[in-house]
Design an enzyme around this catalytic site. Structure first.
Site, PDB file in Angstrom:
ATOM      1  N   ASP A 136       0.869  -1.177   0.000  1.00 59.99           N
ATOM      2  CA  ASP A 136       0.000   0.000   0.000  1.00 59.99           C
ATOM      3  C   ASP A 136       0.908   1.230   0.000  1.00 59.99           C
ATOM      4  O   ASP A 136       2.102   1.138   0.302  1.00 59.99           O
ATOM      5  CB  ASP A 136      -0.881  -0.035   1.250  1.00 59.99           C
ATOM      6  CG  ASP A 136      -1.658   1.247   1.464  1.00 59.99           C
ATOM      7  OD1 ASP A 136      -2.378   1.659   0.547  1.00 59.99           O
ATOM      8  OD2 ASP A 136      -1.496   1.849   2.544  1.00 59.99           O
ATOM      9  N   ASP A 153      -0.293   5.139   0.898  1.00 58.88           N
ATOM     10  CA  ASP A 153      -0.606   6.108   1.958  1.00 58.88           C
ATOM     11  C   ASP A 153      -0.775   5.397   3.296  1.00 58.88           C
ATOM     12  O   ASP A 153      -1.627   4.522   3.452  1.00 58.88           O
ATOM     13  CB  ASP A 153      -1.876   6.881   1.612  1.00 58.88           C
ATOM     14  CG  ASP A 153      -1.702   7.728   0.358  1.00 58.88           C
ATOM     15  OD1 ASP A 153      -0.821   8.602   0.367  1.00 58.88           O
ATOM     16  OD2 ASP A 153      -2.422   7.498  -0.626  1.00 58.88           O
TER      17      ASP A 153
END
Length: 223
Positions: A6, A8
């Site tokens: 991922d 953020d």
């Protein structure tokens, strides 16, 4: 092994930029901005899904317009100050070390836009480390498993040979439903107990714990 990160809250500490852009988006429509904790809780979702959750119960909220205002505000801020949101400590070193290992391929799966991910890769000079990416423009929002399934198909890995690294329950659930392993990080936006409950086999407190969590041997000491 395919290791999918991922962005953020996992690689990039972007909470301040996200909260500021969401606040501006709501206030530009004369609406009270959601509380910070509510905004942080939806990081990782696609913008339409995130705004829908933040505006749940408010039938008069113009969801599409709020989403567009958020994207515009967020992009303006990143264009003005590309490095305002920093990489987390150890992120670059970990990506570089993993990318150098035989048999390990790195990818991204994020609720960010395609444009945002391309800017992220360029800003932090990560293109040579990341083999492929999937964004909210390419697949349904997390926790739908499509992002991981598409990356597996593109890069030639089975879900069983894939590990998702993320900071939210959306990442963990996506991995679980795709048939992949899931490892959480404790410095992001959802607490460790929720990550474990959503399927995380481990929750890291530092990036240098990742090699062991993946089950990879520690690099040999130089002679």
């Amino acid at each position: 092994m395919l290791v999918v990160f991922d962005v953020d809250g996992t690689l990039l500490d972007s909470q301040h930029g996200i909260v500021a852009a969401m606040t501006e988006a709501y206030e530009s429509h004369g609406l009270d901005a959601p509380a910070r904790e509510h905004v942080v809780s939806i990081v990782g979702l696609s913008v339409p899904e995130a705004v829908a959750r933040l505006s749940a119960g408010f039938d008069d909220h113009p969801l599409e317009a709020i989403g567009a205002a958020f994207r515009a505000s967020f992009m303006r801020a990143r264009q003005a100050e590309p490095h305002a949101d920093p990489l987390y400590p150890g992120a670059r070193e970990t990506l570089e070390a993993l990318a150098a290992r035989p048999g390990v391929t790195l990818a991204l799966a994020t609720g960010n836009s395609r444009r945002g991910v391309e800017r992220f890769l360029d800003t932090f000079e990560l293109r040579g480390l990341i083999a492929a990416s999937r964004t909210a423009d390419d697949a349904p929002s997390k926790p739908h498993p499509a992002m991981i399934r598409q990356l597996c198909d593109e890069l030639g890995f089975s879900p069983e040979a894939t590990v998702m690294i993320g900071d939210t329950t959306f990442d963990m659930l996506m991995a679980r439903d795709a048939g992949a392993r899931a490892i959480g990080v404790g410095w992001g936006y959802h607490p460790a107990d929720r990550l474990h409950a959503a399927g995380a086999e481990a929750v890291l407190s530092r990036f240098d714990e990742l090699v062991a969590a993946l089950g990879l041997p520690e690099p040999a000491e130089a002679a």
